[in-house]
Motif scaffolding. Structure first.
Motif, PDB file in Angstrom:
ATOM      1  N   ILE A 168      -2.951   0.621  -3.975  1.00 19.75           N
ATOM      2  CA  ILE A 168      -2.283  -0.659  -3.725  1.00 19.75           C
ATOM      3  C   ILE A 168      -1.579  -1.089  -5.010  1.00 19.75           C
ATOM      4  CG2 ILE A 168      -2.591  -3.078  -3.075  1.00 19.75           C
ATOM      5  CD1 ILE A 168      -5.092  -2.244  -1.544  1.00 19.75           C
ATOM      6  N   PHE A 169      -0.317  -1.524  -4.871  1.00 20.33           N
ATOM      7  CA  PHE A 169       0.502  -1.877  -6.030  1.00 20.33           C
ATOM      8  C   PHE A 169       1.098  -3.274  -5.872  1.00 20.33           C
ATOM      9  CE2 PHE A 169       0.282   2.656  -5.937  1.00 20.33           C
ATOM     10  CZ  PHE A 169       0.414   3.101  -7.248  1.00 20.33           C
ATOM     11  N   THR A 170       1.373  -3.901  -7.015  1.00 24.44           N
ATOM     12  CA  THR A 170       2.098  -5.175  -6.979  1.00 24.44           C
ATOM     13  C   THR A 170       3.562  -4.906  -6.641  1.00 24.44           C
ATOM     14  OG1 THR A 170       2.574  -5.075  -9.356  1.00 24.44           O
ATOM     15  CG2 THR A 170       0.579  -6.260  -8.680  1.00 24.44           C
ATOM     16  N   VAL A 171       4.211  -5.902  -6.066  1.00 28.85           N
ATOM     17  CA  VAL A 171       5.635  -5.808  -5.726  1.00 28.85           C
ATOM     18  C   VAL A 171       6.398  -6.700  -6.695  1.00 28.85           C
ATOM     19  CG1 VAL A 171       7.381  -6.143  -3.930  1.00 28.85           C
ATOM     20  CG2 VAL A 171       5.053  -5.421  -3.305  1.00 28.85           C
ATOM     21  N   PRO A 172       6.995  -6.138  -7.753  1.00 31.97           N
ATOM     22  CA  PRO A 172       7.627  -6.971  -8.781  1.00 31.97           C
ATOM     23  C   PRO A 172       8.731  -7.874  -8.259  1.00 31.97           C
ATOM     24  CG  PRO A 172       8.204  -4.649  -9.052  1.00 31.97           C
ATOM     25  CD  PRO A 172       7.102  -4.704  -8.038  1.00 31.97           C
ATOM     26  N   SER A 178       0.840  -1.201   0.000  1.00 30.93           N
ATOM     27  CA  SER A 178       0.000   0.000   0.000  1.00 30.93           C
ATOM     28  C   SER A 178       0.870   1.243   0.000  1.00 30.93           C
ATOM     29  CB  SER A 178      -0.911   0.020   1.237  1.00 30.93           C
ATOM     30  OG  SER A 178      -1.882  -0.982   1.168  1.00 30.93           O
ATOM     31  N   ARG A 179       0.514   2.206  -0.836  1.00 27.43           N
ATOM     32  CA  ARG A 179       1.191   3.493  -0.857  1.00 27.43           C
ATOM     33  C   ARG A 179       0.181   4.542  -0.425  1.00 27.43           C
ATOM     34  NH1 ARG A 179       4.364   2.638  -6.668  1.00 27.43           N
ATOM     35  NH2 ARG A 179       5.731   0.950  -5.907  1.00 27.43           N
ATOM     36  N   HIS A 180       0.435   5.111   0.733  1.00 30.91           N
ATOM     37  CA  HIS A 180      -0.530   5.994   1.379  1.00 30.91           C
ATOM     38  C   HIS A 180      -0.999   7.104   0.438  1.00 30.91           C
ATOM     39  CE1 HIS A 180      -2.652   7.871   4.656  1.00 30.91           C
ATOM     40  NE2 HIS A 180      -2.049   9.036   4.400  1.00 30.91           N
TER      41      HIS A 180
END
Length: 216
Positions: free
Chosen positions: A59-63, A53-55
């Motif tokens: 929400i992003f995937t973690v490559p 999560s980026r405040h």
């Protein structure tokens, strides 16, 4: 599992790239589940380091979480019979494992697929939400022609083993050399990814213990 497969598909198809997910509300609408269900799945994937999560952003995937995945080709699903088997005996597991082994050696990744649906629409919904590029069907004559037609329309490859011409297939008996048969499946899969419109039915006449292979 639909949401998990969706996230894993993003990671698999976008190596080295962080992808922003849709909002929880949009994902809930997309998959027909409650917001709380989506949040539960995403939180678990965060714990497993697949998501972050980026405040204030999302929400992003973690490559880097998928950096150990070694693949050059799509993920293929393996389906035996109706897809509802409770267990597999020696013969069925032997052919599943040999076909899977040769697909993996050639750069594909594989996943065994269980089917819960009892209607064409239910089965199609499961398959289309599995995020797989193609399927190998093992003796799945009970699956209707409608399913194969709809998968083809969606751009999903189907290769069968002893499928009575429901889809492109390799035909052989229990006396056929298993290595020759499984390599024929791989060759047909590669052909269909190059040209999805082809339809071929290959008969393997190399039997166990023979050294000459004839493909008709």
């Amino acid at each position: 599992m639909k949401i998990r497969y969706y996230v894993m598909s993003l990671l698999y198809k976008n190596p080295g790239v962080s992808i922003k997910l849709a909002s929880i509300r949009d994902l809930a609408a997309q998959f027909g589940v409650a917001n709380s269900t989506v949040a539960l799945v995403l939180n678990q994937l965060k714990k497993e380091k697949f998501l972050i999560s980026r405040h204030g952003i999302g929400i992003f995937t973690v490559p880097d979480s998928a950096s150990t995945w070694k693949h050059t080709k799509p993920v293929i699903g393996l389906i035996y019979g109706s897809g509802k088997h409770f267990f597999h005996g020696y013969d069925s597991w032997r052919i599943l494992s040999k076909v899977g082994e040769n697909l993996c050696k050639d750069g594909y990744s594989v996943r065994y697929v269980y089917l819960a649906g009892n209607t064409d629409e239910a089965i199609l919904n499961e398959l289309l939400n599995s995020y797989l590029a193609g399927f190998v069907w093992f003796y799945s004559q009970e699956i209707s022609n409608t399913v194969f037609t709809r998968l083809k329309e969606a751009g999903i490859i189907s290769v069968g083993i002893n499928m009575q011409k429901k889809c492109s297939s390799v035909e052989f008996s229990d006396k056929t050399d298993l290595e020759a048969g499984s390599l024929a499946v791989l060759e047909l899969m590669n052909k269909m990814f190059q040209n999805p419109e082809i339809e071929e039915h290959v008969f393997i006449s190399k039997y166990i213990g023979e050294h000459e292979d004839e493909v008709h």
